[in-house]
Design an enzyme around this catalytic site. Structure first.
Site, short mmCIF file in Angstrom:
data_model
loop_
_atom_site.label_atom_id
_atom_site.label_comp_id
_atom_site.label_asym_id
_atom_site.label_seq_id
_atom_site.Cartn_x
_atom_site.Cartn_y
_atom_site.Cartn_z
N GLU A 118 0.77 -1.25 0.00
CA GLU A 118 0.00 0.00 0.00
C GLU A 118 0.80 1.30 0.00
OE1 GLU A 118 -3.36 0.47 2.50
OE2 GLU A 118 -3.67 -1.66 2.76
N GLU B 4 -5.63 -8.66 2.65
CA GLU B 4 -6.11 -8.19 3.96
C GLU B 4 -7.60 -7.95 3.89
OE1 GLU B 4 -4.22 -4.71 5.66
OE2 GLU B 4 -2.25 -5.39 4.99
C1 BGC Z 1 -2.49 -1.99 6.42
C2 BGC Z 1 -2.39 -2.59 7.80
C3 BGC Z 1 -3.37 -1.90 8.73
C4 BGC Z 1 -4.77 -2.16 8.20
C5 BGC Z 1 -5.90 -1.61 9.06
C6 BGC Z 1 -3.90 -1.76 5.95
O1 BGC Z 1 -3.94 -0.59 5.22
O2 BGC Z 1 -1.77 -2.73 5.49
O3 BGC Z 1 -1.06 -2.48 8.24
O4 BGC Z 1 -3.23 -2.28 10.04
O5 BGC Z 1 -4.88 -1.59 6.92
O6 BGC Z 1 -5.84 -0.23 9.10
#
Ligand code: BGC
Length: 449
Positions: free
Chosen positions: A163, A354
């Site tokens: 990101e 994620e």
């Molecule tokens: C990031 C994580 C972060 C998550 C929640 C993502 O943008 O890669 O490191 O903790 O979002 O905010």
């Protein structure tokens, strides 16, 4: 149709969010350690230096992963642990930690997915300008080579960068993330290009030196995640999804078009032509060398419709709409639409690298963490992901964010994203109800959704 039989079910973390031991094992300070000393930079004055003590508890943490039944674990390497000054001498203790982590994972049948850069930069390189310095791509190349030489006999799955819209946009432009800068557009354009060259260099190192056949992804979140209100708003939602924002470094499309299409968006090239750094064909070839996966981090999103002037318009949030502890909308439909829009545009198999939510979790009187909201969240999101698969979107895996409650950047330890609850006083871990629920989903390969 259902999910592929080899669907990858995992969970994800990042080094500085969990490791702790910030000044142990030969690690040097990172940009985030120093940023967190600025009064007011991090909620509650928290610091990542202690993390959630994963560095010391690594083996028992892997056993927890086994108990959760996850098949893959996405973690990142701490550059300041491997090369304390960013370049030069390699810290063997740092390499030993990741070697042992990889071995322990493999012993229990969990496949490692390694992210090279998840936002923790050696402080020494930050002092030299970080991503503004033209030497950054070669520093990154050198670091990647050390890691690939050490781990690629056992690691085959790699992520180059996580990101950039956060580690540049939020960090160099909006002053919310380390180092808290507010740079000019000209400087941002330079940082963006250097960052893309870093991606290209890492990829080149992996393709050239990996000892086992590598699969590589770049990971992006799409800041304008858009869901059409009705069928006739699909085009409007798609337009917004790939929109370039005025603060261009915060736009996902800038990076993903360069990397997966070999070209910066036309609008960027024309609007900022007077301030762009030199961009050569060789640069673009390096940046856009083929990847195996398109990595997507997915959280919230907006409902979008076509406005009277033809432009996409965000529908205001309905009062009382479901939202997470972090006040992000619960918008499961993004797992259908964003995945579909990205697949249609880039045509590369997708890994959801994620997805998850921050909850108001605590240990209930019976000793368990009954996070029913997270279970419902996951249930909805995963069902939408499965619908995308049923409609032909090539999705190869899903990583829950996060495995543990952890250091949530400028929000410190105030937000809990984990499947595993962490008591920040004792360090004790407790699997939440959602963790057991996820274990059953993994076991059934999503059939029980
Ligand atoms: C990031 C994580 C972060 C998550 C929640 C993502 O943008 O890669 O490191 O903790 O979002 O905010």
């Amino acid at each position: 149709m259902g999910l592929r039989s080899d669907f990858i079910w995992g969970a994800a973390t990042a080094a500085i969010q969990i490791e702790g031991a910030g000044q142990e094992g030969g690690r040097s300070l990172s940009n985030w350690d120093v940023f967190s000393e600025i009064p007011g930079a991090i909620k509650g004055g928290d610091s990542p230096l202690e993390g959630v003590d994963h560095y010391r508890r690594m083996r028992s943490d892997v056993m927890l992963m086994k108990e959760l039944g996850i098949r893959a674990y996405r973690f990142s390497i701490s550059w300041p642990r491997i090369l304390p000054q960013g370049t030069g001498e390699v810290n063997q203790d740092g390499l030993r930690f990741y070697n042992e982590l990889v071995d322990t994972l493999l012993e229990v049948g969990i496949t490692p997915y390694v992210t090279l850069y998840h936002w923790d930069l050696p402080y020494n390189l930050h002092l030299q300008g970080g991503f503004l310095n033209p030497a950054m791509p070669s520093w990154m190349e050198n670091y990647a080579k050390v890691v690939v030489d050490a781990l690629s006999d056992r690691v085959s799955n790699w992520i180059t960068l996580n990101e950039p819209q956060c580690f540049l946009g939020l960090a160099y432009k909006d002053a919310v993330h380390a180092p808290g800068w507010r740079l000019s557009d000209r400087e941002m354009a330079l940082a963006v290009h250097n960052t893309l060259l870093c991606h290209g260099k890492i990829l080149h190192v992996i393709r050239t030196f990996a000892k086992t056949k590598a699969k590589v992804a770049f990971v992006q979140a799409t800041p304008f995640t858009s869901v059409p209100v009705t069928e006739k708003d699909i085009e409007a939602a798609r337009d917004r999804q790939f929109m370039l924002s005025d603060s261009f470094a915060n736009s996902g499309v800038l990076y993903t078009d360069a990397i997966y299409r070999g070209k910066y968006p036309d609008e960027y090239l024309s609007r900022y032509q007077d301030i762009l750094p030199v961009i050569t064909d060789d640069d673009m070839r390096l940046i856009s060398a083929p990847l195996d996966y398109f990595g997507l981090n997915l959280y919230g999103g907006d409902f979008v419709q076509r406005g009277v002037d033809g432009k996409p318009v965000v529908v205001p949030r309905i009062k009382g709409y479901a939202r997470t502890a972090l006040d992000w909308d619960v918008r499961p439909e993004i797992m259908y639409w964003t995945l579909k829009f990205c697949y249609e545009r880039y045509r590369v198999p997708i890994l959801v690298t994620e997805n998850g939510m921050s909850g108001n979790d605590w240990i209930h009187v019976d000793g368990h963490i009954h996070d029913a909201d997270r279970i419902d969240f996951l249930h909805r999101y995963l069902k939408c992901m499965r619908s995308a698969v049923d409609d032909g979107v090539d999705i190869r895996g899903y990583f829950h964010w996060s495995l543990f409650d952890n250091f949530e950047w400028s929000l410190g330890f105030a937000e809990r994203f984990g499947l595993v609850f962490v008591d920040y006083v004792t360090g004790e871990r407790t699997i939440k109800d959602s963790g057991y629920w996820y274990r059953d989903i993994v076991k059934s390969n999503g059939l029980s959704l």
